[in-house]
Scaffold this motif. Structure first.
Motif, PDB file in Angstrom:
ATOM      1  N   GLU A 175      -1.236  13.379   1.668  1.00  0.00           N
ATOM      2  CA  GLU A 175       0.037  13.195   0.952  1.00  0.00           C
ATOM      3  C   GLU A 175       1.273  13.407   1.841  1.00  0.00           C
ATOM      4  N   PRO A 176       1.319  14.473   2.680  1.00  0.00           N
ATOM      5  CA  PRO A 176       2.530  14.658   3.502  1.00  0.00           C
ATOM      6  C   PRO A 176       2.795  13.483   4.453  1.00  0.00           C
ATOM      7  N   GLU A 177       1.743  12.999   5.093  1.00  0.00           N
ATOM      8  CA  GLU A 177       1.912  11.879   6.032  1.00  0.00           C
ATOM      9  C   GLU A 177       2.332  10.605   5.283  1.00  0.00           C
ATOM     10  N   LEU A 178       1.735  10.403   4.107  1.00  0.00           N
ATOM     11  CA  LEU A 178       2.070   9.199   3.329  1.00  0.00           C
ATOM     12  C   LEU A 178       3.501   9.260   2.804  1.00  0.00           C
ATOM     13  N   LEU A 179       3.945  10.456   2.413  1.00  0.00           N
ATOM     14  CA  LEU A 179       5.331  10.574   1.934  1.00  0.00           C
ATOM     15  C   LEU A 179       6.311  10.355   3.094  1.00  0.00           C
ATOM     16  N   ALA A 180       6.026  10.952   4.239  1.00  0.00           N
ATOM     17  CA  ALA A 180       6.886  10.732   5.416  1.00  0.00           C
ATOM     18  C   ALA A 180       6.914   9.249   5.776  1.00  0.00           C
ATOM     19  N   SER A 181       5.779   8.599   5.681  1.00  0.00           N
ATOM     20  CA  SER A 181       5.710   7.172   5.984  1.00  0.00           C
ATOM     21  C   SER A 181       6.559   6.362   5.000  1.00  0.00           C
ATOM     22  N   PRO A 183       0.818  -1.215   0.000  1.00  0.00           N
ATOM     23  CA  PRO A 183       0.000   0.000   0.000  1.00  0.00           C
ATOM     24  C   PRO A 183       0.851   1.264   0.000  1.00  0.00           C
ATOM     25  N   THR A 184       0.244   2.366  -0.360  1.00  0.00           N
ATOM     26  CA  THR A 184       0.939   3.658  -0.334  1.00  0.00           C
ATOM     27  C   THR A 184       1.433   3.953   1.078  1.00  0.00           C
ATOM     28  N   GLY A 185       2.681   4.410   1.152  1.00  0.00           N
ATOM     29  CA  GLY A 185       3.295   4.701   2.446  1.00  0.00           C
ATOM     30  C   GLY A 185       4.087   3.540   3.014  1.00  0.00           C
ATOM     31  N   GLU A 186       4.003   2.364   2.353  1.00  0.00           N
ATOM     32  CA  GLU A 186       4.722   1.169   2.835  1.00  0.00           C
ATOM     33  C   GLU A 186       6.022   0.964   2.051  1.00  0.00           C
ATOM     34  N   ALA A 187       6.838   0.052   2.537  1.00  0.00           N
ATOM     35  CA  ALA A 187       8.084  -0.303   1.865  1.00  0.00           C
ATOM     36  C   ALA A 187       8.381  -1.777   2.107  1.00  0.00           C
ATOM     37  N   PHE A 226      18.366   7.271  -1.462  1.00  0.00           N
ATOM     38  CA  PHE A 226      16.975   7.546  -1.840  1.00  0.00           C
ATOM     39  C   PHE A 226      16.913   8.353  -3.131  1.00  0.00           C
ATOM     40  N   PRO A 227      15.944   8.071  -3.994  1.00  0.00           N
ATOM     41  CA  PRO A 227      15.583   9.032  -5.037  1.00  0.00           C
ATOM     42  C   PRO A 227      14.582  10.015  -4.431  1.00  0.00           C
ATOM     43  N   ALA A 228      14.208  11.020  -5.192  1.00  0.00           N
ATOM     44  CA  ALA A 228      13.224  12.004  -4.708  1.00  0.00           C
ATOM     45  C   ALA A 228      11.823  11.424  -4.922  1.00  0.00           C
ATOM     46  N   ILE A 229      11.418  10.587  -3.965  1.00  0.00           N
ATOM     47  CA  ILE A 229      10.170   9.819  -4.085  1.00  0.00           C
ATOM     48  C   ILE A 229       8.982  10.753  -4.357  1.00  0.00           C
ATOM     49  N   SER A 230       8.146  10.353  -5.277  1.00  0.00           N
ATOM     50  CA  SER A 230       6.870  11.009  -5.637  1.00  0.00           C
ATOM     51  C   SER A 230       7.007  12.311  -6.424  1.00  0.00           C
ATOM     52  N   THR A 231       8.238  12.814  -6.622  1.00  0.00           N
ATOM     53  CA  THR A 231       8.365  14.137  -7.245  1.00  0.00           C
ATOM     54  C   THR A 231       8.424  14.096  -8.771  1.00  0.00           C
ATOM     55  N   GLY A 232       8.357  12.887  -9.346  1.00  0.00           N
ATOM     56  CA  GLY A 232       8.378  12.770 -10.802  1.00  0.00           C
ATOM     57  C   GLY A 232       6.974  12.526 -11.320  1.00  0.00           C
ATOM     58  N   ILE A 233       6.720  11.336 -11.785  1.00  0.00           N
ATOM     59  CA  ILE A 233       5.430  10.955 -12.365  1.00  0.00           C
ATOM     60  C   ILE A 233       4.282  11.189 -11.370  1.00  0.00           C
ATOM     61  N   TYR A 234       4.527  11.004 -10.083  1.00  0.00           N
ATOM     62  CA  TYR A 234       3.476  11.154  -9.068  1.00  0.00           C
ATOM     63  C   TYR A 234       3.163  12.620  -8.731  1.00  0.00           C
ATOM     64  N   GLY A 235       3.985  13.561  -9.209  1.00  0.00           N
ATOM     65  CA  GLY A 235       3.605  14.971  -9.201  1.00  0.00           C
ATOM     66  C   GLY A 235       3.702  15.732  -7.883  1.00  0.00           C
ATOM     67  N   TYR A 236       4.370  15.188  -6.885  1.00  0.00           N
ATOM     68  CA  TYR A 236       4.501  15.899  -5.599  1.00  0.00           C
ATOM     69  C   TYR A 236       5.431  17.096  -5.795  1.00  0.00           C
ATOM     70  N   VAL A 256       0.611   9.625  -4.759  1.00  0.00           N
ATOM     71  CA  VAL A 256       0.324  10.497  -5.900  1.00  0.00           C
ATOM     72  C   VAL A 256      -0.148  11.830  -5.321  1.00  0.00           C
ATOM     73  N   TRP A 257       0.302  12.940  -5.896  1.00  0.00           N
ATOM     74  CA  TRP A 257      -0.104  14.271  -5.428  1.00  0.00           C
ATOM     75  C   TRP A 257      -1.496  14.597  -5.964  1.00  0.00           C
ATOM     76  N   PHE A 258      -2.454  14.788  -5.030  1.00  0.00           N
ATOM     77  CA  PHE A 258      -3.819  15.170  -5.422  1.00  0.00           C
ATOM     78  C   PHE A 258      -4.155  16.580  -4.965  1.00  0.00           C
TER      79      PHE A 258
END
Ligand code: APR
Length: 167
Positions: free
Chosen positions: A89-95, A57-61, A114-124, A81-83
């Protein structure tokens, strides 16, 4: 002692740290972006290993071996994904960052890229995502010695450099 945090410009697939993090999708399928690059570099065994994990799920690894990569482990982190910012979104990215660090510790890694998670295709948006990445990794578990943010472009690298030196 807290982990050393640094930002470099480069391709995460060449990193020689213990664990690299993948900006994954919930299916843990090969995608585009950094995910596509990692799947291409790690080899076909990664497809089977991810299929066996059955998604996250989103926020997991979740971790797999690195297979053909120099890194011993891949931690597949599912960022949001940035909505617009009011969908958790902030809590899920931190998670996603926090769980990646926890999973890295579970497999015995002490250095993580780490890459810059969510900042590409996911639009954060880059700046708030960078703040969350740095703040979360500043409180990495004590087993982690090194967190390296591997930035694929100069804009991302600049954002990390500012955040690492500003606070
Ligand atoms: N090394 C480091 N960073 C990279 C690399 C690379 N080889 N390739 C791309 N990047 C950067 C992008 O420039 C961006 O800054 O990784 C960051 C994250 O971008 P994406 O890969 O698009 O990841 P994300 O926004 O989290 O979207 C995830 O994209 O590839 C799919 O399967 C993935 O569906 C998932 C979604």
């Amino acid at each position: 002692m807290s982990a050393r945090l640094e930002a470099v410009l480069g391709d995460i697939t060449g990193e020689t740290v213990d664990a690299i993090v993948n900006a994954a999708n919930p299916q843990l399928a090969a995608g585009a972006g950094v995910c596509g690059a990692i799947f291409a570099a790690a080899g076909h065994e990664l497809v089977e290993a991810c299929a066996a994990l059955g998604g996250a799920p989103t926020g997991e690894a979740l971790a797999t071996p690195g297979f053909d990569l120099p890194a011993r482990w891949i931690v597949h982190a599912v960022g949001p994904v940035w909505f617009g910012g009011d969908q958790g979104e902030p809590e899920l990215l931190a998670s996603a960052y926090r769980r990646s660090l926890d999973v890295a510790v579970e497999v015995g890694a002490t250095s993580v890229a780490f890459p810059a998670i969510s900042t590409g295709i996911y639009g954060y948006p880059l700046e708030p995502a960078t703040r969350i990445a740095v703040a979360t990794c500043r409180t990495a578990p004590p087993e982690i010695d090194l967190v390296r943010f591997v930035c694929f472009d100069a804009e991302t690298h600049g954002a990390y450099e500012r955040e690492l030196t500003a606070t």
